[in-house]
Design a protein around this motif. Sequence first.
Motif, PDB file in Angstrom:
ATOM      1  N   MET A  84      73.100  21.126 -12.719  1.00 18.09           N
ATOM      2  CA  MET A  84      74.101  20.849 -11.707  1.00 18.09           C
ATOM      3  C   MET A  84      73.436  20.881 -10.329  1.00 18.09           C
ATOM      4  O   MET A  84      72.564  21.695 -10.076  1.00 18.09           O
ATOM      5  N   HIS A  85      73.890  20.001  -9.449  1.00 14.83           N
ATOM      6  CA  HIS A  85      73.282  19.865  -8.127  1.00 14.83           C
ATOM      7  C   HIS A  85      74.348  20.026  -7.046  1.00 14.83           C
ATOM      8  O   HIS A  85      75.387  19.360  -7.084  1.00 14.83           O
ATOM      9  N   ALA A  86      74.071  20.908  -6.091  1.00 10.97           N
ATOM     10  CA  ALA A  86      74.986  21.153  -4.979  1.00 10.97           C
ATOM     11  C   ALA A  86      74.400  20.587  -3.696  1.00 10.97           C
ATOM     12  O   ALA A  86      73.203  20.735  -3.436  1.00 10.97           O
ATOM     13  N   LEU A  87      75.249  19.951  -2.901  1.00  3.74           N
ATOM     14  CA  LEU A  87      74.879  19.530  -1.555  1.00  3.74           C
ATOM     15  C   LEU A  87      75.631  20.431  -0.580  1.00  3.74           C
ATOM     16  O   LEU A  87      76.870  20.424  -0.557  1.00  3.74           O
ATOM     17  N   ILE A  88      74.879  21.214   0.177  1.00  2.58           N
ATOM     18  CA  ILE A  88      75.460  22.111   1.175  1.00  2.58           C
ATOM     19  C   ILE A  88      75.224  21.475   2.535  1.00  2.58           C
ATOM     20  O   ILE A  88      74.080  21.264   2.940  1.00  2.58           O
ATOM     21  N   VAL A  89      76.307  21.156   3.228  1.00  6.96           N
ATOM     22  CA  VAL A  89      76.229  20.534   4.548  1.00  6.96           C
ATOM     23  C   VAL A  89      76.597  21.581   5.584  1.00  6.96           C
ATOM     24  O   VAL A  89      77.677  22.178   5.515  1.00  6.96           O
ATOM     25  N   VAL A  90      75.695  21.808   6.522  1.00  9.67           N
ATOM     26  CA  VAL A  90      75.936  22.808   7.556  1.00  9.67           C
ATOM     27  C   VAL A  90      75.910  22.119   8.915  1.00  9.67           C
ATOM     28  O   VAL A  90      75.094  21.244   9.172  1.00  9.67           O
ATOM     29  N   ALA A  91      76.863  22.519   9.759  1.00  6.07           N
ATOM     30  CA  ALA A  91      76.991  21.911  11.080  1.00  6.07           C
ATOM     31  C   ALA A  91      77.030  23.004  12.139  1.00  6.07           C
ATOM     32  O   ALA A  91      78.096  23.528  12.476  1.00  6.07           O
ATOM     33  N   HIS A  92      75.860  23.372  12.630  1.00  9.79           N
ATOM     34  CA  HIS A  92      75.754  24.337  13.728  1.00  9.79           C
ATOM     35  C   HIS A  92      74.408  24.097  14.406  1.00  9.79           C
ATOM     36  O   HIS A  92      73.394  23.969  13.724  1.00  9.79           O
ATOM     37  N   PRO A  93      74.376  24.043  15.744  1.00 11.09           N
ATOM     38  CA  PRO A  93      73.123  23.714  16.415  1.00 11.09           C
ATOM     39  C   PRO A  93      72.068  24.814  16.416  1.00 11.09           C
ATOM     40  O   PRO A  93      70.895  24.542  16.666  1.00 11.09           O
ATOM     41  N   ASP A  94      72.453  26.066  16.113  1.00  4.32           N
ATOM     42  CA  ASP A  94      71.513  27.190  16.170  1.00  4.32           C
ATOM     43  C   ASP A  94      71.124  27.613  14.755  1.00  4.32           C
ATOM     44  O   ASP A  94      71.959  28.149  14.011  1.00  4.32           O
ATOM     45  N   PRO A  95      69.867  27.405  14.360  1.00  6.00           N
ATOM     46  CA  PRO A  95      69.456  27.789  13.000  1.00  6.00           C
ATOM     47  C   PRO A  95      69.522  29.286  12.744  1.00  6.00           C
ATOM     48  O   PRO A  95      69.489  29.727  11.598  1.00  6.00           O
ATOM     49  N   ARG A  96      69.645  30.105  13.809  1.00  4.69           N
ATOM     50  CA  ARG A  96      69.752  31.562  13.642  1.00  4.69           C
ATOM     51  C   ARG A  96      71.199  32.030  13.568  1.00  4.69           C
ATOM     52  O   ARG A  96      71.466  33.215  13.489  1.00  4.69           O
ATOM     53  N   SER A  97      72.130  31.101  13.563  1.00  4.04           N
ATOM     54  CA  SER A  97      73.559  31.437  13.588  1.00  4.04           C
ATOM     55  C   SER A  97      74.025  32.034  12.271  1.00  4.04           C
ATOM     56  O   SER A  97      73.388  31.854  11.221  1.00  4.04           O
ATOM     57  N   LEU A  98      75.160  32.703  12.336  1.00  5.61           N
ATOM     58  CA  LEU A  98      75.788  33.209  11.116  1.00  5.61           C
ATOM     59  C   LEU A  98      76.157  32.049  10.186  1.00  5.61           C
ATOM     60  O   LEU A  98      76.066  32.181   8.965  1.00  5.61           O
ATOM     61  N   ALA A 133      72.692  29.756   3.788  1.00  5.85           N
ATOM     62  CA  ALA A 133      71.525  30.223   3.034  1.00  5.85           C
ATOM     63  C   ALA A 133      71.926  31.190   1.924  1.00  5.85           C
ATOM     64  O   ALA A 133      71.405  31.119   0.800  1.00  5.85           O
ATOM     65  N   HIS A 134      72.862  32.094   2.215  1.00  4.78           N
ATOM     66  CA  HIS A 134      73.304  33.048   1.190  1.00  4.78           C
ATOM     67  C   HIS A 134      74.121  32.354   0.096  1.00  4.78           C
ATOM     68  O   HIS A 134      74.047  32.732  -1.071  1.00  4.78           O
ATOM     69  N   LEU A 135      74.874  31.341   0.469  1.00  2.00           N
ATOM     70  CA  LEU A 135      75.588  30.559  -0.523  1.00  2.00           C
ATOM     71  C   LEU A 135      74.578  29.873  -1.451  1.00  2.00           C
ATOM     72  O   LEU A 135      74.735  29.882  -2.676  1.00  2.00           O
ATOM     73  N   ALA A 136      73.511  29.340  -0.877  1.00  2.00           N
ATOM     74  CA  ALA A 136      72.450  28.716  -1.679  1.00  2.00           C
ATOM     75  C   ALA A 136      71.795  29.730  -2.612  1.00  2.00           C
ATOM     76  O   ALA A 136      71.510  29.426  -3.780  1.00  2.00           O
ATOM     77  N   GLU A 137      71.570  30.941  -2.117  1.00  2.00           N
ATOM     78  CA  GLU A 137      71.014  32.006  -2.971  1.00  2.00           C
ATOM     79  C   GLU A 137      71.934  32.271  -4.162  1.00  2.00           C
ATOM     80  O   GLU A 137      71.479  32.483  -5.285  1.00  2.00           O
ATOM     81  N   GLY A 138      73.234  32.280  -3.908  1.00  2.00           N
ATOM     82  CA  GLY A 138      74.193  32.505  -4.990  1.00  2.00           C
ATOM     83  C   GLY A 138      74.135  31.408  -6.044  1.00  2.00           C
ATOM     84  O   GLY A 138      74.220  31.691  -7.241  1.00  2.00           O
ATOM     85  N   VAL A 139      73.988  30.164  -5.607  1.00  2.00           N
ATOM     86  CA  VAL A 139      73.860  29.053  -6.567  1.00  2.00           C
ATOM     87  C   VAL A 139      72.631  29.283  -7.447  1.00  2.00           C
ATOM     88  O   VAL A 139      72.696  29.150  -8.674  1.00  2.00           O
ATOM     89  N   ALA A 140      71.509  29.669  -6.830  1.00  2.00           N
ATOM     90  CA  ALA A 140      70.278  29.909  -7.585  1.00  2.00           C
ATOM     91  C   ALA A 140      70.410  31.114  -8.510  1.00  2.00           C
ATOM     92  O   ALA A 140      69.893  31.105  -9.634  1.00  2.00           O
ATOM     93  N   LEU A 141      71.105  32.164  -8.059  1.00  2.00           N
ATOM     94  CA  LEU A 141      71.301  33.355  -8.898  1.00  2.00           C
ATOM     95  C   LEU A 141      72.154  33.052 -10.125  1.00  2.00           C
ATOM     96  O   LEU A 141      71.929  33.613 -11.202  1.00  2.00           O
ATOM     97  N   ALA A 142      73.121  32.181  -9.965  1.00  2.00           N
ATOM     98  CA  ALA A 142      74.049  31.893 -11.060  1.00  2.00           C
ATOM     99  C   ALA A 142      73.341  31.235 -12.233  1.00  2.00           C
ATOM    100  O   ALA A 142      73.656  31.502 -13.388  1.00  2.00           O
ATOM    101  N   ASP A 143      72.383  30.373 -11.945  1.00  2.00           N
ATOM    102  CA  ASP A 143      71.674  29.658 -13.013  1.00  2.00           C
ATOM    103  C   ASP A 143      70.431  29.036 -12.411  1.00  2.00           C
ATOM    104  O   ASP A 143      70.516  28.216 -11.494  1.00  2.00           O
ATOM    105  N   ALA A 144      69.271  29.409 -12.940  1.00  3.22           N
ATOM    106  CA  ALA A 144      68.004  28.897 -12.413  1.00  3.22           C
ATOM    107  C   ALA A 144      67.896  27.384 -12.577  1.00  3.22           C
ATOM    108  O   ALA A 144      67.107  26.741 -11.893  1.00  3.22           O
ATOM    109  N   GLY A 145      68.721  26.805 -13.450  1.00  4.12           N
ATOM    110  CA  GLY A 145      68.686  25.362 -13.661  1.00  4.12           C
ATOM    111  C   GLY A 145      69.433  24.563 -12.612  1.00  4.12           C
ATOM    112  O   GLY A 145      69.290  23.345 -12.529  1.00  4.12           O
ATOM    113  N   HIS A 146      70.239  25.249 -11.800  1.00  4.31           N
ATOM    114  CA  HIS A 146      70.968  24.543 -10.744  1.00  4.31           C
ATOM    115  C   HIS A 146      70.001  24.147  -9.627  1.00  4.31           C
ATOM    116  O   HIS A 146      69.047  24.854  -9.333  1.00  4.31           O
TER     117      HIS A 146
END
Length: 198
Positions: A1-15, A21-34
């Motif tokens: 399965m493939h997820a596209l995460i679209v983020v819209a904020h001008p500051d890469p250090r923003s919450l 990034a943490h949502l992406a970590e969760g996708v990877a934790l759920a299944d290494a095949g994602h």
Amino acid sequence: MHALIVVAHPDPRSLTHGVAAHLAEGVALADAGHSLEIADLAAEGFDPRFSAADLGLHLRDEAVPADVAAEQARIDRADALVLVYPVYWWSMPGLLKGWIDRVFTNGWAYDDRSGTGVAKLLGRLPVHLVGLGGADAGTYARHGYFGAMKTQIDHGIFNYCGAPVVTSELLLEAGPDNVAAHLKAARAIGCGLFGSRQ
């Protein structure tokens, strides 16, 4: 399965970026095949301005602009679309709204032909919305902002295209006191994105 995460904020250090990034970590934790891709609209310099070429495409008089075709191809590769954004004026930022205006086109996201009604073309694409707001839940409830945002975004955009909104989450009071809780919530959303939980 493939997820596209679209983020819209001008500051890469923003919450907002931290939540993505943490949502992406969760996708990877759920299944290494994602697999996943993060589309950082600000860093990539996506132009959100709806131009004469975009209007021509809407009217079916012009070809798809190259930048729009590239975004549509990204979405076509995805099994889930995740939008992560700060709440500006009780909605999404102009950058993200412009991305939707330009990318979710007539003939690709929906088909509106005179006299035949609207065909919803994105029924296969589950959508997950994660907004970050500075106000508290009481403010959203008192002024009807929860309902207004769901009407304009969940229903007005994604239902119009047939894309089911699976997650519609507002992480509120997005100040320093709630960073850890919001990052934890984002990881949990990622873990559950494709129906599995870590």
